[in-house]
Scaffold this active site. Structure first.
Site, PDB file in Angstrom:
ATOM      1  CB  SER A 258     -15.413 -26.557   0.127  1.00  0.00           C
ATOM      2  OG  SER A 258     -14.357 -25.644   0.395  1.00  0.00           O
ATOM      3  CE  LYS A 259     -14.850 -31.626   6.556  1.00  0.00           C
ATOM      4  NZ  LYS A 259     -16.008 -30.996   7.196  1.00  0.00           N
ATOM      5  NE  ARG A 260     -11.340 -23.897  -0.446  1.00  0.00           N
ATOM      6  CZ  ARG A 260     -11.795 -22.711  -0.773  1.00  0.00           C
ATOM      7  NH1 ARG A 260     -11.203 -21.627  -0.322  1.00  0.00           N
ATOM      8  NH2 ARG A 260     -12.840 -22.579  -1.562  1.00  0.00           N
ATOM      9  N   GLY A 262     -14.907 -24.206   6.897  1.00  0.00           N
ATOM     10  CA  GLY A 262     -15.300 -24.644   8.243  1.00  0.00           C
ATOM     11  C   GLY A 262     -16.247 -25.820   8.162  1.00  0.00           C
TER      12      GLY A 262
END
Ligand code: GLU
Length: 495
Positions: A258-260, A262
């Protein structure tokens, strides 16, 4: 499905956001499977969620697909015999299909209010009923009564009538093997909402059936939807395709990517300077392998060799370092001319160091620069910082630390004087890396300096810092006049 049936597969993104790494991998597998089987690859836009789907996202996805080089045989911009290829343009087809099931007694209207459904669910939970789904309240309402209630304006949904004796549903999955879903998990689910829109499980199957999809290759977050979809195929009287549910992609911490973690969208990787070929190669390996060890699988090999039996059912982990290594390998495999035209020059232009259409140097100059930058490039924009010193005329920007260590040291002045003398002795028409290297070679000994220190001083005088590409080539690229001018400028700074 008979082996002789021509393969037809689809990638069906919902335009609720950008194309992400996971979606891109699904698209790659579908594309590669179609190509390897001389089949048809269809792109369909699943935009039935009107609150989250946008035309802008659709365009972003199409752009990403083009950048990935995943050409589709049917779909937006291409057409085809099974269109339209956008679900919002297919609403009448879903209505017709639902009406047919209703007419055939395979679907029925349900008038239960959300409150009633919630109460039924709670009661089923409380009595530990093994069947927790919709309690089939409206299944046996006489058609005349249903008609009257609809005519009176009562809201209703349309539910599929799952045969009571249907039994367990076994999904024959090409990746997971046979997956059995207990009959108790199958209820008469909604195929049309009260607002007149079809549900995903219905619209997708109507499309897949009408488009003659033979293999549904998608993320395994859809595996749990599959038994319901099988019910729709059976109700429609359409052959059930082969399913292949591919595993999740995890971040390095073992959690769903996920976005977490990167960058997750294809565009971010494009903008970071990854090559499309390398990116596709890397994503293809997230869950598929050619032979368990080969890491460089060019697009044409993928398109020839891809097969579902080499797809792993275990989740794969996104490893940015491996992506970098593959990107680097693709860069290294380019000849200098290709690197110049596809990587170096576009980057120099985008950094404002060169002007498109009015390049400052000839091909040989860029190709020499490419030959020394290629092994030092992980992603395309890396070349900018490494080539900048060539674009500063006689006044290179000095890195303070490098100057302290390499110019403001005992003996640096002697080194630069010796270098200037040797370099000035090279005639302009012999100004080549090899000649330059040969001229400098004996000097450390001559001035009584160790090699590292000597070259450090010359390097900083010419390039501004101590981490520039090989010196001989760098000086050749700078040109004789510039090299001498830079030495003259650095001499007063040297001890
Ligand atoms: N639109 C669905 C998604 O993006 C497609 C699912 C499917 O392939 O059936 O998840």
């Amino acid at each position: 499905m008979a082996d002789s049936t021509p393969v037809r597969v689809r990638f069906a993104p919902s335009p609720t956001g950008k194309l992400h790494v996971g979606g891109a991998r699904t698209a790659i597998y579908n594309w590669a499977f179609a190509r390897a089987n001389h089949g048809t690859f269809i792109l369909r836009i699943d935009d039935t969620d009107p609150t989250r789907s946008t035309e802008e996202n659709t365009q972003v996805i199409l752009r990403a697909m083009r950048w990935l080089g995943l050409d589709w045989d049917e779909g937006p911009g291409v057409g085809g015999d099974y269109g339209p290829y956008k679900q919002t343009d297919r609403m009448q087809l879903y209505r017709d299909a639902a009406q047919r099931l209703w007419d055939e007694g395979k679907a029925y209207p349900c008038f239960c209010t959300p409150e009633k459904l919630a109460a039924d669910k709670k009661a089923a939970e409380e009595r530990h009923d093994p069947f927790q789904g919709y309690q089939r309240t409206c299944r046996n309402i006489p058609p005349e009564e249903a008609k009257a209630r609809i005519a009176a304006g009562e809201p209703y949904t349309l539910r599929i009538k799952v045969p009571l004796d249907r039994g367990d549903v076994i999904v024959h999955d090409a990746v997971h093997g046979d997956v059995t879903f207990n009959a108790k998990e199958l209820d008469d689910f909604i195929i049309f909402r009260s607002d007149g829109t079809p549900t995903y499980n219905f619209a997708t199957v109507v499309d897949d059936a009408m488009m003659g999809i033979t293999h549904v290759i998608r993320g395994d977050d859809h595996l749990s939807n599959t038994p319901r979809q099988v019910m729709v195929y059976e109700a429609l009287g359409a052959p059930v395709p082969t399913f292949a549910h591919i595993s999740m992609i995890l971040g390095p911490d073992g959690k769903k990517l996920s976005k977490r973690h990167g960058a997750t969208s294809v565009e971010e990787y494009r903008d970071a300077g990854y090559l499309s070929d390398a990116f596709v190669n890397y994503l293809a390996l997230l869950g598929w392998s050619l032979d368990g060890e080969t890491t460089i699988v060019p697009r044409d090999v993928l398109a020839r060799e891809f097969s579902l039996d080499h797809v792993s059912k275990n989740p794969s982990t996104f490893d940015p370092k491996k992506l970098d290594a593959i990107n680097q390998a693709y860069l290294m495999a380019m000849d200098d001319r290709t690197f110049s035209t596809q990587v170096l020059i576009p980057q120099l232009v985008s950094a404002g160091l060169e002007t498109d259409g009015a390049l400052a140097h000839d091909d040989a100059w860029y190709d020499l620069l490419s030959s020394i930058l290629k092994p030092r490039t992980t992603v395309a924009p890396d070349v900018i910082g490494k080539a900048r010193f060539l674009y500063e005329g006689d006044s290179v920007t000095f890195d303070e630390k490098s100057v302290k260590k390499n110019l403001e040291r005992e003996g640096a002045h002697d080194a630069l004087v010796a270098a200037r003398e040797a370099l000035a002795a090279i005639p302009a028409d012999s100004w080549k890396a090899a000649t330059i290297d040969a001229a400098l070679e004996p000097l450390p000994e001559k001035v009584g300096s160790n090699k590292r220190k000597f070259y450090g001083s010359v390097r900083v005088a010419e390039c501004g810092n101590q981490v520039s590409p090989p010196l001989g080539e760098s000086l050749e690229l700078l040109g004789r006049d510039c090299v001498l001018a830079r030495l003259d400028r650095a001499l007063p700074m040297a001890n």
